[in-house]
Scaffold this active site. Structure first.
Site, mmCIF file in Angstrom:
data_model
loop_
_atom_site.group_PDB
_atom_site.id
_atom_site.type_symbol
_atom_site.label_atom_id
_atom_site.label_comp_id
_atom_site.label_asym_id
_atom_site.label_seq_id
_atom_site.Cartn_x
_atom_site.Cartn_y
_atom_site.Cartn_z
ATOM 1 C CG HIS A 127 8.303 -5.209 -3.678
ATOM 2 N ND1 HIS A 127 8.804 -6.109 -4.588
ATOM 3 C CD2 HIS A 127 7.749 -4.216 -4.409
ATOM 4 C CE1 HIS A 127 8.571 -5.671 -5.820
ATOM 5 N NE2 HIS A 127 7.927 -4.527 -5.743
ATOM 6 C CG ASP A 204 13.765 -4.275 -0.425
ATOM 7 O OD1 ASP A 204 14.315 -3.317 -1.000
ATOM 8 O OD2 ASP A 204 12.723 -4.816 -0.825
ATOM 9 C CD GLN A 207 10.010 2.317 -2.820
ATOM 10 O OE1 GLN A 207 10.226 3.521 -2.918
ATOM 11 N NE2 GLN A 207 9.514 1.606 -3.815
ATOM 12 C CE LYS A 230 11.830 0.185 -6.869
ATOM 13 N NZ LYS A 230 10.491 0.384 -7.434
ATOM 14 C CB CYS A 368 4.973 -5.938 -6.275
ATOM 15 S SG CYS A 368 4.862 -5.651 -8.024
#
Ligand code: PLP
Length: 413
Positions: A127, A204, A207, A230, A368
């Site tokens: 991303h 990261d 998600q 999220k 993105c």
């Protein structure tokens, strides 16, 4: 085929006002969870209770309300530390979100420790939040950005990483779960290989945080970032986890109130981490909302969430593959519940628009992740799951895709 599912998503939806009938809202089948999740009553009430009854600034006031607000804010930090198994709360820095957390690392650690000729490895599936900070840093510092390409089925090949790593590599930046392909990356192995080459590893977790157990000590990442929104929590709050020893060596990201011990004209002494990285009034109510969101997740259980979402993902994969002209991206079957697809040559925005008329909410575009979009051949439509979705939602998506095929003349007469 009858399958039994290990969670009752209908019961879970009862905990979310978004899914209750309301005169201002059409009821929607919400399949845009990779963009943001809905919020349970418990989170909304925790934030509202704080604003109503405990509002005060933290680490400043000499009064009881300030002490209570500070206590709640620090309790949220301790809860995050426990949730990700950090060694201590001081390894948890509150930020506005994943984006700010990664920018913090790129600015503070990157501009201090990355020099001309050094290398940073990013994957092709990142991303922009885990790409642009590194592109800009490389440009500023005269470092090389190396791209770890994905395989044709959307995975990362560990041997390819070994070929990219050199003694000049300072950092490997990788997403735990791709926001487009749904690929679940073997982050512990990636960190181990990065460390063997003398590099650090940033994960990261935007998600993955709401969808599977995460243990930063087991992964042995140096940095890990995620966003509250999220994970059923508020917007405006995120987390940077970093090993204490690294936080000690990193200069502040922003400067101002609350992050300094001594300010004299001739001398500045920064506060200890994490305060050193939290200049200004922090997002206090949002941190308290995040605390409630993590409690909500654990009230269901992360193993139970992971198991249920895996079942639902299998169902979705099976149904999506039945749709004529649908091309699904990313690994099959081993993946998270994020499905990027195209349908014939219909533009993904048109797919999303027709789905919206059937009250099915998905996202379309490049998500993105423009370099990945380029690799995939352009924009895609994307449906993404959360704990309150069920097989009926997938069926509604499939029916709505039939409607898209009909509207655009792909359906057989
Ligand atoms: N990383 C990944 C993999 C994401 O999917 C997202 C958001 O979609 C981000 C980072 C950025 O998160 P935020 O916008 O909350 O900072």
């Amino acid at each position: 085929m009858t399958a039994t599912y290990t969670l009752d998503a209908g019961e879970i939806r009862k905990q979310f006002p978004f899914f209750q009938p309301h005169p201002e809202m059409r009821s929607v089948i919400y399949l845009d969870n990779a963009a943001t999740t809905q919020k349970p009553y418990a989170v909304i009430e925790a934030v509202s209770h704080f604003w109503a009854h405990h509002n005060a600034n933290v680490h400043r006031g000499g009064h009881g309300a300030g002490a209570k607000a500070s206590e709640l804010y620090e309790a949220a930090r301790a809860r995050v530390a426990q949730f990700i198994n950090a060694r201590e709360p001081a390894e948890v820095v509150f930020t506005r979100g994943t984006t700010e957390a990664i920018n913090l690392v790129a600015s503070s650690w990157g501009e201090t420790f990355v020099n001309t000729g050094d290398e940073i490895i990013v994957t092709e599936m990142e991303h922009h939040a885990n790409l642009l900070p590194w592109m800009r840093l490389a440009e500023k510092r005269g470092a090389h950005l190396k791209v770890w390409r994905i395989t044709d089925d959307g995975r990362l090949d560990l041997e390819a990483l070994d070929r990219l790593l050199t003694e000049r590599t300072r950092l490997v930046a990788v997403s735990h779960v791709s926001n487009v392909l749904g690929t679940v990356n073997p982050v512990a192995e990636i960190c181990q290989r990065a460390h063997a080459a003398g590099a650090l590893c940033l994960v990261d977790a935007a998600q993955s945080i709401a969808h599977m157990p995460i243990d930063v000590q087991a992964i042995d990442c140096d940095f890990l970032a995620f966003s509250g929104h999220k994970a059923y929590g508020p917007t405006g709050i995120g987390v940077l986890y970093a090993k204490r020893a690294l936080l000690e060596t990193m200069p502040p990201y922003q400067v101002g109130g609350g992050m300094v011990q001594v300010v004299r004209w001739e001398r500045l002494v920064w506060a200890e981490p994490p305060a050193k990285f939290e200049a200004g009034t922090p997002p206090i109510g949002e941190a308290i909302g995040l605390h409630a969101a993590l409690d909500f997740i654990d009230s269901i259980g992360r193993d139970a969430i992971e198991r249920y979402e895996r079942e639902l993902t299998e169902y979705a994969l099976q149904r999506l593959q039945e749709v004529p002209d649908l091309r699904l991206y990313g690994p099959i079957p081993d993946r998270a519940g994020i499905f990027a697809f195209t349908l014939g040559d219909i533009h993904p925005h048109d797919i999303a628009t027709v789905l919206d008329t059937r009250d099915v909410a998905i996202r379309s575009g490049l998500h993105c992740a423009h370099p990945l979009g380029e690799r995939l051949g352009g924009a895609t439509a994307r449906a993404s799951l959360a704990i309150y979705n069920d097989t009926q939602h997938i069926d509604a998506l499939i029916d709505a895709l039939d409607e898209v095929r009909r509207v655009f003349g792909l359906a057989r007469a």
